[in-house]
Scaffold this motif. Structure first.
Motif, PDB file in Angstrom:
ATOM      1  N   LYS A   1      -2.346  -1.721   7.130  1.00 23.79           N
ATOM      2  CA  LYS A   1      -1.255  -0.881   7.607  1.00 23.79           C
ATOM      3  C   LYS A   1      -0.578  -0.111   6.473  1.00 23.79           C
ATOM      4  O   LYS A   1      -0.299   1.078   6.602  1.00 23.79           O
ATOM      5  CB  LYS A   1      -0.221  -1.743   8.332  1.00 23.79           C
ATOM      6  CG  LYS A   1       0.925  -0.949   8.923  1.00 23.79           C
ATOM      7  CD  LYS A   1       1.858  -1.832   9.723  1.00 23.79           C
ATOM      8  CE  LYS A   1       2.997  -1.014  10.314  1.00 23.79           C
ATOM      9  NZ  LYS A   1       3.902  -1.836  11.113  1.00 23.79           N
ATOM     10  N   TYR A   2      -0.300  -0.787   5.359  1.00 24.23           N
ATOM     11  CA  TYR A   2       0.526  -0.185   4.313  1.00 24.23           C
ATOM     12  C   TYR A   2      -0.241   0.316   3.087  1.00 24.23           C
ATOM     13  O   TYR A   2       0.241   1.199   2.387  1.00 24.23           O
ATOM     14  CB  TYR A   2       1.596  -1.180   3.858  1.00 24.23           C
ATOM     15  CG  TYR A   2       2.574  -1.510   4.953  1.00 24.23           C
ATOM     16  CD1 TYR A   2       3.529  -0.590   5.361  1.00 24.23           C
ATOM     17  CD2 TYR A   2       2.533  -2.739   5.597  1.00 24.23           C
ATOM     18  CE1 TYR A   2       4.424  -0.883   6.374  1.00 24.23           C
ATOM     19  CE2 TYR A   2       3.430  -3.048   6.610  1.00 24.23           C
ATOM     20  CZ  TYR A   2       4.366  -2.113   6.989  1.00 24.23           C
ATOM     21  OH  TYR A   2       5.251  -2.409   7.988  1.00 24.23           O
ATOM     22  N   GLU A   3      -1.378  -0.272   2.790  1.00 25.54           N
ATOM     23  CA  GLU A   3      -2.139   0.114   1.591  1.00 25.54           C
ATOM     24  C   GLU A   3      -3.637   0.186   1.883  1.00 25.54           C
ATOM     25  O   GLU A   3      -4.439  -0.445   1.195  1.00 25.54           O
ATOM     26  CB  GLU A   3      -1.886  -0.901   0.461  1.00 25.54           C
ATOM     27  CG  GLU A   3      -0.480  -0.915  -0.068  1.00 25.54           C
ATOM     28  CD  GLU A   3      -0.108   0.357  -0.820  1.00 25.54           C
ATOM     29  OE1 GLU A   3      -1.009   1.077  -1.274  1.00 25.54           O
ATOM     30  OE2 GLU A   3       1.093   0.623  -0.942  1.00 25.54           O
ATOM     31  N   PRO A   4      -4.043   0.968   2.879  1.00 26.27           N
ATOM     32  CA  PRO A   4      -5.456   0.961   3.277  1.00 26.27           C
ATOM     33  C   PRO A   4      -6.414   1.478   2.201  1.00 26.27           C
ATOM     34  O   PRO A   4      -7.588   1.125   2.213  1.00 26.27           O
ATOM     35  CB  PRO A   4      -5.486   1.857   4.515  1.00 26.27           C
ATOM     36  CG  PRO A   4      -4.289   2.729   4.377  1.00 26.27           C
ATOM     37  CD  PRO A   4      -3.252   1.891   3.670  1.00 26.27           C
ATOM     38  N   LYS A   5      -5.916   2.263   1.268  1.00 25.34           N
ATOM     39  CA  LYS A   5      -6.796   2.798   0.223  1.00 25.34           C
ATOM     40  C   LYS A   5      -6.903   1.867  -0.982  1.00 25.34           C
ATOM     41  O   LYS A   5      -7.763   2.057  -1.831  1.00 25.34           O
ATOM     42  CB  LYS A   5      -6.306   4.172  -0.223  1.00 25.34           C
ATOM     43  CG  LYS A   5      -6.412   5.208   0.876  1.00 25.34           C
ATOM     44  CD  LYS A   5      -5.930   6.553   0.415  1.00 25.34           C
ATOM     45  CE  LYS A   5      -6.007   7.541   1.577  1.00 25.34           C
ATOM     46  NZ  LYS A   5      -5.484   8.842   1.226  1.00 25.34           N
TER      47      LYS A   5
END
Length: 99
Positions: free
Chosen positions: A10-14
């Motif tokens: 959700k917050y840091e997919p990369k």
């Protein structure tokens, strides 16, 4: 681990999920537990006392216990192999080190 992966997506997919990501969670969970137990009036003494009361804490790792004479927490390892995509292929379960 599922809740952490959901947060990650959700917050840091990369951001790459690797061994250090997992290690941060593994080390952070008992710290947060100790802070919760220490309460609102946090001092070094209340934190140490709270941590020394942690017995068989189960986070994403093996059970962890702290006592007044043992601040190491756990003596477990597992063997894994890092894959090309940064994930870990677990080769064993947690193994307690006895020496």
């Amino acid at each position: 681990m599922v809740k952490y992966r959901a947060w990650h997506q959700k917050y840091e997919p990369k951001e790459r999920w690797g061994i250090f990501y997992s290690a941060g969670i593994l080390f952070g969970e008992p710290l947060v537990e100790g802070l919760k137990r220490a309460g609102k009036n946090l001092t070094v003494d209340t934190f140490v006392q709270a941590m020394e009361g942690v017995k068989d804490f189960q986070g994403i790792g093996p059970p962890i216990t702290f006592t007044p004479t043992n601040h190491q927490g756990g003596k477990h390892v597992f063997f894994g192999q890092v894959q090309q995509d940064g994930t870990i292929k677990r080769l064993t379960d947690w193994v307690k080190i006895t020496k």
